[in-house]
Design a protein around this motif. Structure first.
Motif, PDB file in Angstrom:
ATOM      1  N   GLU A  51      32.128  27.633  43.473  1.00 43.91           N
ATOM      2  CA  GLU A  51      31.843  27.740  42.048  1.00 43.91           C
ATOM      3  C   GLU A  51      32.608  28.922  41.483  1.00 43.91           C
ATOM      4  O   GLU A  51      32.868  29.910  42.191  1.00 43.91           O
ATOM      5  N   ALA A  52      32.941  28.851  40.197  1.00 40.48           N
ATOM      6  CA  ALA A  52      33.611  29.964  39.523  1.00 40.48           C
ATOM      7  C   ALA A  52      33.147  30.001  38.071  1.00 40.48           C
ATOM      8  O   ALA A  52      32.924  28.952  37.452  1.00 40.48           O
ATOM      9  N   TYR A  53      32.988  31.209  37.548  1.00 36.03           N
ATOM     10  CA  TYR A  53      32.492  31.410  36.183  1.00 36.03           C
ATOM     11  C   TYR A  53      33.323  32.496  35.510  1.00 36.03           C
ATOM     12  O   TYR A  53      33.874  33.383  36.166  1.00 36.03           O
ATOM     13  N   VAL A  54      33.383  32.433  34.176  1.00 39.41           N
ATOM     14  CA  VAL A  54      34.089  33.431  33.387  1.00 39.41           C
ATOM     15  C   VAL A  54      33.177  33.914  32.267  1.00 39.41           C
ATOM     16  O   VAL A  54      32.521  33.108  31.594  1.00 39.41           O
ATOM     17  N   GLY A  55      33.140  35.234  32.067  1.00 45.22           N
ATOM     18  CA  GLY A  55      32.365  35.828  30.986  1.00 45.22           C
ATOM     19  C   GLY A  55      33.246  36.738  30.156  1.00 45.22           C
ATOM     20  O   GLY A  55      34.095  37.454  30.675  1.00 45.22           O
ATOM     21  N   LEU A  56      33.061  36.701  28.832  1.00 44.09           N
ATOM     22  CA  LEU A  56      33.818  37.544  27.915  1.00 44.09           C
ATOM     23  C   LEU A  56      33.145  38.905  27.803  1.00 44.09           C
ATOM     24  O   LEU A  56      32.103  39.042  27.159  1.00 44.09           O
ATOM     25  N   GLY A  57      33.696  39.911  28.497  1.00 47.38           N
ATOM     26  CA  GLY A  57      33.193  41.273  28.396  1.00 47.38           C
ATOM     27  C   GLY A  57      32.008  41.584  29.284  1.00 47.38           C
ATOM     28  O   GLY A  57      31.447  42.679  29.194  1.00 47.38           O
ATOM     29  N   TYR A  58      31.589  40.667  30.150  1.00 46.48           N
ATOM     30  CA  TYR A  58      30.470  40.915  31.067  1.00 46.48           C
ATOM     31  C   TYR A  58      30.708  40.139  32.361  1.00 46.48           C
ATOM     32  O   TYR A  58      31.452  39.156  32.384  1.00 46.48           O
ATOM     33  N   THR A  59      30.069  40.567  33.448  1.00 43.95           N
ATOM     34  CA  THR A  59      30.199  39.856  34.715  1.00 43.95           C
ATOM     35  C   THR A  59      29.291  38.627  34.691  1.00 43.95           C
ATOM     36  O   THR A  59      28.071  38.758  34.547  1.00 43.95           O
ATOM     37  N   PRO A  60      29.837  37.439  34.824  1.00 41.67           N
ATOM     38  CA  PRO A  60      29.044  36.211  34.691  1.00 41.67           C
ATOM     39  C   PRO A  60      28.341  35.843  35.998  1.00 41.67           C
ATOM     40  O   PRO A  60      28.555  36.452  37.050  1.00 41.67           O
ATOM     41  N   SER A  61      27.515  34.812  35.913  1.00 42.89           N
ATOM     42  CA  SER A  61      26.823  34.247  37.070  1.00 42.89           C
ATOM     43  C   SER A  61      26.508  32.799  36.750  1.00 42.89           C
ATOM     44  O   SER A  61      26.812  32.304  35.653  1.00 42.89           O
ATOM     45  N   ALA A  62      25.848  32.113  37.689  1.00 41.46           N
ATOM     46  CA  ALA A  62      25.464  30.717  37.449  1.00 41.46           C
ATOM     47  C   ALA A  62      24.456  30.600  36.318  1.00 41.46           C
ATOM     48  O   ALA A  62      24.307  29.540  35.709  1.00 41.46           O
ATOM     49  N   ARG A  68      32.904  27.679  32.878  1.00 46.81           N
ATOM     50  CA  ARG A  68      32.515  27.421  34.260  1.00 46.81           C
ATOM     51  C   ARG A  68      33.495  26.464  34.931  1.00 46.81           C
ATOM     52  O   ARG A  68      34.349  25.850  34.275  1.00 46.81           O
ATOM     53  N   PHE A  69      33.355  26.325  36.259  1.00 45.50           N
ATOM     54  CA  PHE A  69      34.207  25.459  37.073  1.00 45.50           C
ATOM     55  C   PHE A  69      34.069  24.002  36.651  1.00 45.50           C
ATOM     56  O   PHE A  69      33.093  23.622  35.981  1.00 45.50           O
ATOM     57  N   ASP A  70      35.016  23.157  37.075  1.00 43.82           N
ATOM     58  CA  ASP A  70      35.057  21.786  36.565  1.00 43.82           C
ATOM     59  C   ASP A  70      34.857  20.695  37.612  1.00 43.82           C
ATOM     60  O   ASP A  70      34.768  19.529  37.262  1.00 43.82           O
ATOM     61  N   SER A  87      40.399  41.065  24.965  1.00 41.57           N
ATOM     62  CA  SER A  87      41.305  41.426  26.038  1.00 41.57           C
ATOM     63  C   SER A  87      40.687  41.433  27.422  1.00 41.57           C
ATOM     64  O   SER A  87      41.406  41.383  28.418  1.00 41.57           O
ATOM     65  N   VAL A  88      39.351  41.495  27.549  1.00 42.63           N
ATOM     66  CA  VAL A  88      38.732  41.655  28.858  1.00 42.63           C
ATOM     67  C   VAL A  88      37.796  40.490  29.178  1.00 42.63           C
ATOM     68  O   VAL A  88      36.832  40.236  28.446  1.00 42.63           O
ATOM     69  N   TYR A  89      38.099  39.779  30.257  1.00 47.98           N
ATOM     70  CA  TYR A  89      37.243  38.724  30.780  1.00 47.98           C
ATOM     71  C   TYR A  89      36.928  39.059  32.237  1.00 47.98           C
ATOM     72  O   TYR A  89      37.735  39.673  32.942  1.00 47.98           O
ATOM     73  N   TYR A  90      35.745  38.639  32.693  1.00 47.85           N
ATOM     74  CA  TYR A  90      35.357  38.840  34.086  1.00 47.85           C
ATOM     75  C   TYR A  90      35.190  37.485  34.759  1.00 47.85           C
ATOM     76  O   TYR A  90      34.708  36.525  34.153  1.00 47.85           O
ATOM     77  N   ILE A  91      35.576  37.410  36.016  1.00 49.48           N
ATOM     78  CA  ILE A  91      35.516  36.180  36.806  1.00 49.48           C
ATOM     79  C   ILE A  91      34.565  36.403  37.977  1.00 49.48           C
ATOM     80  O   ILE A  91      34.612  37.449  38.634  1.00 49.48           O
ATOM     81  N   ALA A  92      33.685  35.426  38.222  1.00 48.82           N
ATOM     82  CA  ALA A  92      32.795  35.456  39.386  1.00 48.82           C
ATOM     83  C   ALA A  92      32.972  34.158  40.159  1.00 48.82           C
ATOM     84  O   ALA A  92      32.972  33.077  39.569  1.00 48.82           O
ATOM     85  N   ALA A  93      33.143  34.249  41.467  1.00 47.95           N
ATOM     86  CA  ALA A  93      33.313  33.065  42.311  1.00 47.95           C
ATOM     87  C   ALA A  93      32.452  33.208  43.557  1.00 47.95           C
ATOM     88  O   ALA A  93      32.204  34.321  44.036  1.00 47.95           O
ATOM     89  N   ARG A  94      31.988  32.086  44.076  1.00 50.11           N
ATOM     90  CA  ARG A  94      31.176  32.102  45.297  1.00 50.11           C
ATOM     91  C   ARG A  94      31.235  30.740  45.970  1.00 50.11           C
ATOM     92  O   ARG A  94      31.588  29.726  45.351  1.00 50.11           O
ATOM     93  N   SER A  95      30.842  30.721  47.246  1.00 46.39           N
ATOM     94  CA  SER A  95      30.693  29.472  47.989  1.00 46.39           C
ATOM     95  C   SER A  95      29.223  29.058  47.956  1.00 46.39           C
ATOM     96  O   SER A  95      28.332  29.892  48.073  1.00 46.39           O
ATOM     97  N   THR A  96      28.972  27.763  47.776  1.00 47.11           N
ATOM     98  CA  THR A  96      27.597  27.263  47.742  1.00 47.11           C
ATOM     99  C   THR A  96      27.252  26.440  48.975  1.00 47.11           C
ATOM    100  O   THR A  96      26.179  25.842  49.035  1.00 47.11           O
TER     101      THR A  96
END
Length: 344
Positions: A51-62, A68-70, A87-96
């Protein structure tokens, strides 16, 4: 402070586990308003589940994210940030995957030009209309979609295109009598700019999705390819290919509301007309589209099955959906009493 930086157009190699892996994407000011795709690549996409997520200006999660991933259940994922706002995005990725170990992966963020990323469904029958969902970047209204035959067949221009967003659009093609084979799909903007997704669509013989309906035509007319459902007089019920499944809880409490789910699918490779069916409660249990509506006591509901994103009252080839209905067991129901429903 500890989050690693991911530079535009630079591949970052890392290790993925069940815990979140974080990256910070700093976008140059001159790319504001552009479309950026974040790619997560695994050595074996079929066996991994990431899974992977993107947040604008903050660290994202599920639980919280802007993008989010597709592809659920696969290792390779991509996220399209439609229009960069800051200008700032954060990416979070993990294995499920259960007992996930250490998985080598790569991440990369790229700026996308006007492009088509995917076509769904990527095949259609040659007896009538087929509507496809296009995913891509920098879409706009008034685009023209064209199928170009790789084997030298004539181009087929879409009879209609429906703009949804800068990354989504629908296009309807009249494939009646179209030569079988592989086609490129091309989009053209009003300013003349074009993009092509090569070998992305196949014209096939029409099939009814495996539904056995007999060989008798379902009406006396002949119709044209511009009519949803293709030829109204065709055999095997090509205008009646909607398949439905009613999902009901096995047990419920007396007097308590519960949900019914109606799953529907057009398994054929041609568009079919929107369908209107009626759901009946045969034991006095009230039905409604909302929980509050149960107080009206209605025991039947008229339900329209269609795709609300597409004008024209059709259900595209290969598409599916779910409709939720609320119900409540009668207050005077006896223990272990069965409640029956009928959809027709």
């Amino acid at each position: 402070v500890k989050v690693k930086n991911l530079e535009i157009n630079t591949t970052a190699a890392d290790t993925l586990t069940a815990g979140y892996l974080y990256y910070k994407l700093t976008v140059p000011f001159n790319l504001k308003g552009q479309t950026i795709m974040v790619q997560l690549q695994s050595p074996d996409s079929l066996t991994a589940s990431n899974e992977a997520y993107v947040g604008l200006g903050y660290t994202p999660s599920a639980a919280r994210f802007d993008y989010r991933f597709d592809r659920p259940g696969f290792g390779n994922q991509r996220i399209v940030i439609e229009t960069v706002l800051d200008s700032v995005y954060y990416i979070a990725a993990r294995s499920t995957k259960a007992n996930a170990g250490f998985q080598p992966v790569t991440l990369k963020a790229v700026v996308l030009p006007f492009s088509i990323l995917s076509v769904t469904s990527n095949q259609g029958g040659n007896t009538g209309n087929v509507t496809v969902l296009l995913k891509g970047t920098l879409f706009r209204d008034s685009m023209v979609a064209t199928l170009h035959g790789i084997a030298g067949n004539n181009d087929i221009t879409a009879t209609a295109a429906y703009f949804i967003s800068s990354t989504s659009a629908y296009a309807s093609f009249n494939l009646k009598g179209a030569p079988l084979g592989l086609y490129d799909l091309k989009l053209r903007k009003p300013d003349g700019s074009t993009t092509t997704l090569g070998s992305s669509f196949t014209v096939q013989n029409t099939n009814n999705g495996g539904l056995l309906t007999g060989a008798v035509g379902n009406s006396g007319g002949t119709g044209t390819g511009n009519e949803p459902g293709c030829d109204p007089g065709a055999g095997s019920g090509l205008n009646s290919q909607l398949q439905t499944e009613l999902v009901i809880p096995k047990k419920v409490f007396v007097g308590w509301p519960f949900q019914l789910q109606i799953n529907y699918t057009n398994s054929s490779n041609v568009d079919i007309p929107a369908q209107v069916l009626t759901l009946y409660s045969q034991n006095g249990a009230p039905l409604a589209f909302t929980q509050d509506g149960l107080s009206a006591g209605a025991t039947k509901l008229t339900i329209e099955f269609s795709n609300s994103s597409i004008p024209g009252n059709i259900i595209p080839a290969g598409s599916s959906g779910t409709i939720t209905v609320y119900c409540k067991a009668p207050d005077n129901a006896s223990p272990h009493q069965k409640i029956f429903f009928k959809l027709q």
